[in-house]
Write a protein that holds these residues in place. Structure first.
Motif, PDB file in Angstrom:
ATOM      1  N   UNK A  53       0.839  -1.185   0.000  1.00 22.59           N
ATOM      2  CA  UNK A  53       0.000   0.000   0.000  1.00 22.59           C
ATOM      3  C   UNK A  53       0.886   1.251   0.000  1.00 22.59           C
ATOM      4  N   UNK A  54       0.564   2.232  -0.846  1.00 24.68           N
ATOM      5  CA  UNK A  54       1.387   3.447  -0.894  1.00 24.68           C
ATOM      6  C   UNK A  54       1.320   4.224   0.413  1.00 24.68           C
ATOM      7  N   UNK A  55       0.197   4.218   1.062  1.00 27.55           N
ATOM      8  CA  UNK A  55       0.081   4.936   2.340  1.00 27.55           C
ATOM      9  C   UNK A  55       1.065   4.373   3.370  1.00 27.55           C
ATOM     10  N   UNK A  56       1.201   3.065   3.414  1.00 29.32           N
ATOM     11  CA  UNK A  56       2.149   2.429   4.335  1.00 29.32           C
ATOM     12  C   UNK A  56       3.572   2.812   3.965  1.00 29.32           C
ATOM     13  N   UNK A  57       3.876   2.789   2.685  1.00 32.69           N
ATOM     14  CA  UNK A  57       5.209   3.193   2.228  1.00 32.69           C
ATOM     15  C   UNK A  57       5.482   4.652   2.572  1.00 32.69           C
ATOM     16  N   UNK A  58       4.526   5.527   2.330  1.00 35.61           N
ATOM     17  CA  UNK A  58       4.719   6.956   2.599  1.00 35.61           C
ATOM     18  C   UNK A  58       4.929   7.208   4.088  1.00 35.61           C
ATOM     19  N   UNK A  59       4.164   6.555   4.928  1.00 36.21           N
ATOM     20  CA  UNK A  59       4.338   6.726   6.376  1.00 36.21           C
ATOM     21  C   UNK A  59       5.704   6.212   6.833  1.00 36.21           C
ATOM     22  N   UNK A  60       6.153   5.131   6.247  1.00 37.84           N
ATOM     23  CA  UNK A  60       7.473   4.605   6.590  1.00 37.84           C
ATOM     24  C   UNK A  60       8.562   5.546   6.106  1.00 37.84           C
ATOM     25  N   UNK A  61       8.402   6.088   4.907  1.00 42.55           N
ATOM     26  CA  UNK A  61       9.408   7.004   4.370  1.00 42.55           C
ATOM     27  C   UNK A  61       9.421   8.335   5.113  1.00 42.55           C
ATOM     28  N   UNK A  62       8.310   8.699   5.750  1.00 39.55           N
ATOM     29  CA  UNK A  62       8.272   9.919   6.553  1.00 39.55           C
ATOM     30  C   UNK A  62       9.306   9.852   7.676  1.00 39.55           C
ATOM     31  N   UNK A  63       9.557   8.639   8.159  1.00 42.02           N
ATOM     32  CA  UNK A  63      10.521   8.448   9.241  1.00 42.02           C
ATOM     33  C   UNK A  63      11.915   8.071   8.735  1.00 42.02           C
TER      34      UNK A  63
END
Length: 142
Positions: A53-63
């Motif tokens: 899921x892109x949302x999961x990837x984006x949240x992980x990349x935020x950190x």
């Protein structure tokens, strides 16, 4: 090695999507001081999340430390000074909502929130009084 992953039928799609996301979240090695461990961690994060899921990837990349360091988010900024807006601006414009779905107020609030400082209740920060499209409640506590 990486080219072999792209041509291997077992990992070909994951390798191609990893290449795509590495270009999307482009992090120049020179911007992070040639820290290859940070680059490896970013590669591993994208490799493991490339097909999800892109949302999961984006949240992980935020950190992600490499991405934040390349966008000046790891610089120490003293409380009471103007926050560095580079990461917040890129986060909204490139990685999440796009150009038309946020405004300057959103950028100011996210960059202020990333500083991890408590606001002095006696002083008014006029930048944070501008309502955003995402952070529309100006009285919200960060």
């Amino acid at each position: 090695m990486y080219v072999n992953d792209m041509t291997n039928p077992a990992t070909g799609l994951r390798a191609r999507m990893t290449w795509f996301w590495l270009n999307w979240y482009a992090t120049p090695v020179s911007a992070i001081g040639n820290d290859w461990l940070l680059m490896y961690k970013q590669y591993h994060t994208i490799w493991t999340k490339a097909l999800g899921n892109y949302r999961t990837l984006a949240r992980t990349m935020f950190k992600d430390a490499a991405l934040r360091k390349s966008l000046d988010q790891f610089e120490e900024v003293e409380c009471g000074t103007v926050p560095i807006e580079n990461f917040a601006r890129e986060w909204f414009e490139r990685f999440t909502v796009g150009l038309m779905a946020h405004n300057e107020g959103d950028i100011k609030r996210l960059s202020k929130g990333l500083m991890n400082c408590k606001d002095d209740v006696e002083s008014q920060n006029l930048d944070l009084m501008t309502p955003g499209m995402i952070f529309s409640n100006t009285s919200e506590v960060l």
